[in-house]
Every structure is written in C-alpha cells, then in structure tokens.
Design a protein around this motif. Sequence first.
Motif, PDB file in Angstrom:
ATOM      1  N   SER B 114       0.549  -1.271   0.432  1.00 15.04           N
ATOM      2  CA  SER B 114      -0.111  -0.525  -0.168  1.00 15.04           C
ATOM      3  C   SER B 114       0.874   0.995   0.091  1.00 15.04           C
ATOM      4  O   SER B 114       0.665   2.452  -0.277  1.00 15.04           O
ATOM      5  N   VAL B 115       2.125   1.238   0.068  1.00 10.20           N
ATOM      6  CA  VAL B 115       2.958   2.322   0.735  1.00 10.20           C
ATOM      7  C   VAL B 115       3.365   2.826  -0.436  1.00 10.20           C
ATOM      8  O   VAL B 115       2.710   3.758  -1.064  1.00 10.20           O
ATOM      9  N   TYR B 117       2.208   1.773  -3.543  1.00 12.03           N
ATOM     10  CA  TYR B 117       1.127   1.817  -3.965  1.00 12.03           C
ATOM     11  C   TYR B 117       0.831   3.497  -4.441  1.00 12.03           C
ATOM     12  O   TYR B 117       0.848   4.415  -5.255  1.00 12.03           O
ATOM     13  N   ASP B 118       0.357   4.087  -3.095  1.00 16.85           N
ATOM     14  CA  ASP B 118       0.399   5.499  -3.131  1.00 16.85           C
ATOM     15  C   ASP B 118       1.262   6.465  -3.571  1.00 16.85           C
ATOM     16  O   ASP B 118       1.082   7.498  -4.053  1.00 16.85           O
ATOM     17  N   LYS B 121       1.643   6.039  -7.229  1.00 18.92           N
ATOM     18  CA  LYS B 121       0.587   6.485  -7.905  1.00 18.92           C
ATOM     19  C   LYS B 121       0.928   7.972  -7.712  1.00 18.92           C
ATOM     20  O   LYS B 121       0.114   8.534  -8.786  1.00 18.92           O
ATOM     21  N   ASP B 122       1.093   8.557  -6.987  1.00 15.59           N
ATOM     22  CA  ASP B 122       1.699  10.168  -6.996  1.00 15.59           C
ATOM     23  C   ASP B 122       2.498  10.660  -7.671  1.00 15.59           C
ATOM     24  O   ASP B 122       2.293  11.265  -8.001  1.00 15.59           O
TER      25      ASP B 122
END
Lengths: 225, 437
Positions: B114-115, B117-118, B121-122
């Motif tokens: 999750s870390v 991923y974000d 994505k940013d």
Amino acid sequence: MFILWYFFLHKLTGGMATLTRQDLNFGQVVADVLCEFLEVAVHLILYVREVYPSGIFQKRKKYNIPVQMSCHPDLNQYIQDTLLCIKPLIEKNDAEKVVVVIVDKDHRPVERFVFEICQPPLLSISSDSLLSHVEQLLRAFILKISVCDAVLTTNPPGCSFSVLVHTRDAATRNMEKVQVMKDFPWIVADEQEVHMKEPRLVPLKSMTSDIIKMQLYVEERAQKT
Amino acid sequence: MDELYLDNIDEFVNDHNKIVTYKSLSLALGVHVNTAKQMLYHYLEHKRKESSPQLHATYLVTGKFVGNGQTCHKVSIVREDQLEDFKSKMNLIVSVHVYSVQKALLKDSGPLYSVDYDAVKDNLKNCSKYSAIRCAGAVPMSPLELQQTLKAQIHPQPEPESSGTNGGTNTTSKSNTKPQKGIMGMFSNKSAVKNTSNEVKPEQKEDTTVVDAAKSKPAAKANPMMNFFGSQTAKKSVKPVKEETDQTSSSSEPPQRQSPQPCETQDSAAAQHQKDSRSKTKRVEDADSEEEKMEKKKRRRIKRPDPDSSDEEVIPDSPQPKESQPREISPKKEKTETVQQSNGHSGMKVRKRRRVLKSQTYLDGDGCMVTEKGFVSESYSESEDDFQAPKPAQREPFKAKPNPSNKEDDKKSQKKAPANSNKGAKQASIVGFFQKK
C-alpha cells in the motif's frame, strides 16, 4: 458500489452539480461506500489487534491493496448484519460515531476504535475524480490501521469485541420500532462500554472530502492487564 | 551527503508513524533508489546505537535457491528477525538490502504494498526517475500510437511473433520469466517470507531477451502445483496486453478467482481470432500458426507434450490441470486436421464429421431437464459419440443461424465445434450420465 456511483456521476452533465440529502439515491451510495469501508476496517482491526487468531484471516483485495478479511462464516455474518443495521442510520445522517470496542475477559473495554462520521448537508459533486480521491483517502485509513500497533500497547489475551453506534437525537427510537433485521436486536449499550475511565487518546487518521468527513482515533485504557 | 536525511526519516518513522520503504523515500527526497537504501541502512545503524524506541525493518533478499531439485532465482522480502535464517537457506545471495523501516512490527506484507502504491501513484509520470532499471526503448507512447494499439487489440491482427515488435517480445518474455520468478516468490518460506512479484515485474519489463519456451516447460512441469500458478500468471500476462489493465497482485486468491474468467474471454477471443484467420492467405496463416504455437506452448505446460499436432487452432483449456483432457484433445486435433486439409489424405485416421439433427437432453443449472434440438457435428467413430455429441448441441442453437451451407463456413462451424466441445469436455461425464438414460 463504486461502479454504481460512477454510473450515477456519468448521468450528470459534467461540471458542478449539487445534490441534497433528500436525493436518497446519493445518500444510499455514500452509505454503501461507508459500510464497505467499515467492514474492511473492522476485519482489519480484529486482525491487527489479534482479537482472533491470524489463521482465520486471508488476504483479499480492496481499494487496490491487500487487506486481511476473516474467513469464519459466523464472524463475517455478524459483522455484515451489524453494518446492515447501521446503514439506514448513515443514509439519514443519524449516525454520529461508530465504535469498535475491544473488551477483555471481564467485559471491560481495553480499546475503543472510534469512527466519527460527519456528512455535509449539501453535497456537491464536481467530477469523476471524487471517486478515486475518496478511495485514496480510505486507503490511507486502512494503512494507518495496519500500523496502529506501534502506538498502542498490547492487549491482554482472550479479548472480544462489540460494535456501538452513537446516534444523533432520538434516531434509535425509530430503530426499536422498526427492527431492521429479524433476530438481530440492538440494545442500549452499557455505560461502562460507552465511557472509559481516563482513556489515553491516540488519534490515527482523519479525512475530509466532498461527501464525507471521517475521523479515526483510539481510546485506550491506561492499564490493560 | 549531509545528515538532514536522518531527520527526515526520523520524522516519517517516529512522528508520522509511517512505513518508509526505499522506493517511497527515494520519491520523497528525490534521490536515486540505491542512495535511499543506503540512507535507510545508516538510519537504522544510527538509531540502534542510540538505543531509542524499537524500530523494525524488512529486507529484500535476492539470490539462488535450490528447492525440489531445481534452482531458481528468488526475490523475497524478509522480516529482520527471520533474515539470518532465510539467508542460510539460500545457496547464493546476490543482494541484501533494507526494504523498509517502520515502528510497528508488521504481521504481513500488505501495508508495504500500500505504501508503494500510493507513492508511485502520486508520481506516476516519473516513478522510474530514480530507478536503477533502465531501458532506452521504454518510452511512453504518443496518443496516436496508443489509439492504434487499442484498435489492434480489439481486432487482433495476426502479427508475426518475431522480435520485430517490442511489445510482443515483452509479452512472451514476461509470460515466460514471470512463472519462474513470480511463482518461486510465492512458494518461498511461508512462515516469514513475503512475496515480491511487484518488485520482480519492473525488472522483467525491461528484459528484452526472449526466454525459450522449452526451457520453462521442464522447469514448470516438475511441480504440478507450480504449473497451476504458472499457467495462471501466463494467462494473466496475456490478458493485460489484450485489455490494457495492469493487475499486479501478490496474493494467490484474487488471481485464482479472476483467471477462469480471463481464460474464458481469452479463449473465445482466440477462437474468433482463428475463425477470422482461416479466410486469409497462406502466408498469413503461417504467421498465425506460429502465434498459436506460442499460445499452445504456454497451455501445454499442463498437457503432455504432443509434438505432432501443430498448425491448428488453439483448443481452449480450463486452468485446472486434468489428466483426461490432454488425451481427449490430441485425438480431436488430428480429427479436425483431417477435415481441414484436402480430402486426399488417406494415410491419416479416417474420422469424418457429419451434421445430424439430434435432440439432446441435459440437466441445466436449476436441475430441470432441458431438451434441445440442433444440428450436431458428429464423428463417425462410436467410441467418442456419447461425450462428443452433447457438447456441440449446447452451442449449435446459437451457431445455426449464421451458418450458410458454404464450405468455408462449414469449416468454421466444425472448427467451432471442437473449440467449444472441449469446454464441454469437462462436463462430459455429467452429461454423458444423463445421455445413457
């Protein structure tokens, strides 16, 4: 549920659109989104705080990230039924807080995960990006729950949990009259579960979006054992 | 390098209670990934000397591992307390470095994904800006090229599967190398090790060498369970090309559930594709058969090797490895081959097909007996009559309309019958049971 929402937004002719609470369709969508999130969050809290052995959990995907969900049918049914009863309250914006209380063997709460929910009365949807933005915010919540171990002390063994809902005004009176689900009654919570003596407050995460404002913090008992 | 980065990491870890992976650190501070790894390492050393509140770390270990008698290249994320144990099990350690630093002891690897991923994505446009993996040919497509690719995928043209097209090479290399790395990661030490198929993927994307399919075949066949995942990852990797969705999932559950559907859509697409290609010239047909060969080779990891039947349409197969199926499929391939080629093949097995009006009775989903009348492409041979007949019948009602009495279309329908009949082959035993009534 996100798909429903996406189609709904598609119907709007782009640009700004304002919907009121009376637009039940939208209220339902928000409630759906929130209840899905709460389901994932409750499962994750049970996993991270080791309320149940980790063997009953399996990795599933939500918001494009892996989350731990339980496989136990009774537990899953209980959580689903609970949230099904909460959903109408959220739709009408009657639910102020949803609390996941972890109690020890003596039925005294050790931790309370408080989800404070606030929905703005006038909703304005601007564009499709609202969807992914909310998803991103919910992902951050999930991540924060995953690492809450660092800021909380270990729980004693043999804990169980319960879910409380704080409602605004007298919404519960309606709930008693109209049982949302058969054989799943809600009762007024014990005072000792609702209020903890001198809790330690640990804020976890807060989010603000066009459709909902949510805050998550943990009230922790100072002496757990 | 100045010491400010220590304060930065400290802020992330202690104040914000974040998980700091080397990738998110490199994107946050704007440094090369290797620098970020070193930073994390120094931070850990520094903090441990100071004996401040306990920190936890995870490490990425890469190396050669021998398991079940075969060597594989393994990439794993390991918790610090299991690091030494894991390192001792590896035969050759190629690299070990800090993957992440966090305050909480992570019970599973989900949050690490999750870390990143974000963080990625940013920074989507420049997520590989600080990466150590480079490929000069990997540039984003212009919108025009993107449109053309999309059109090509909706109406798949038979393209030669040579090294001419970069995308094609990457697909095959991805599908062939992925089973090796992705599966091994999955089957690594269950108690401690976390899978890093996300990490492995960027490395493979840049790998332009085409791995020989034969090489992966013996490696994959040794372990039937690995074949199961191997075929799924292979099918999944073809699907992204067709549908342009990037699905990376390190857990085994979603791929299992999703793969039957991608297989079905892919199979129907393949069947359509074959149907279209038949009407084209021979030159194209040769190229087409090459692609079929590649697809079949992927699928053949489950089946027994059948070197004879080639240059024929791909017979869709379900992902469940079943022993009975290969045997059924190979005689069918030969049958249709006989029909398709000129009729003067007396040397081959004489199995002709004919269309017969038959009414088939079977049990549908609700437990009701359903009787359907339809033309059935039936083989003369008696032995395969019972399970072959019902399968085309289920499809025949739909096929009946677009079938003029054209020879070419006859071929198409007959071709479709074996293609679809194998879907029914799985249920043959059930339907056959009711047939015998």
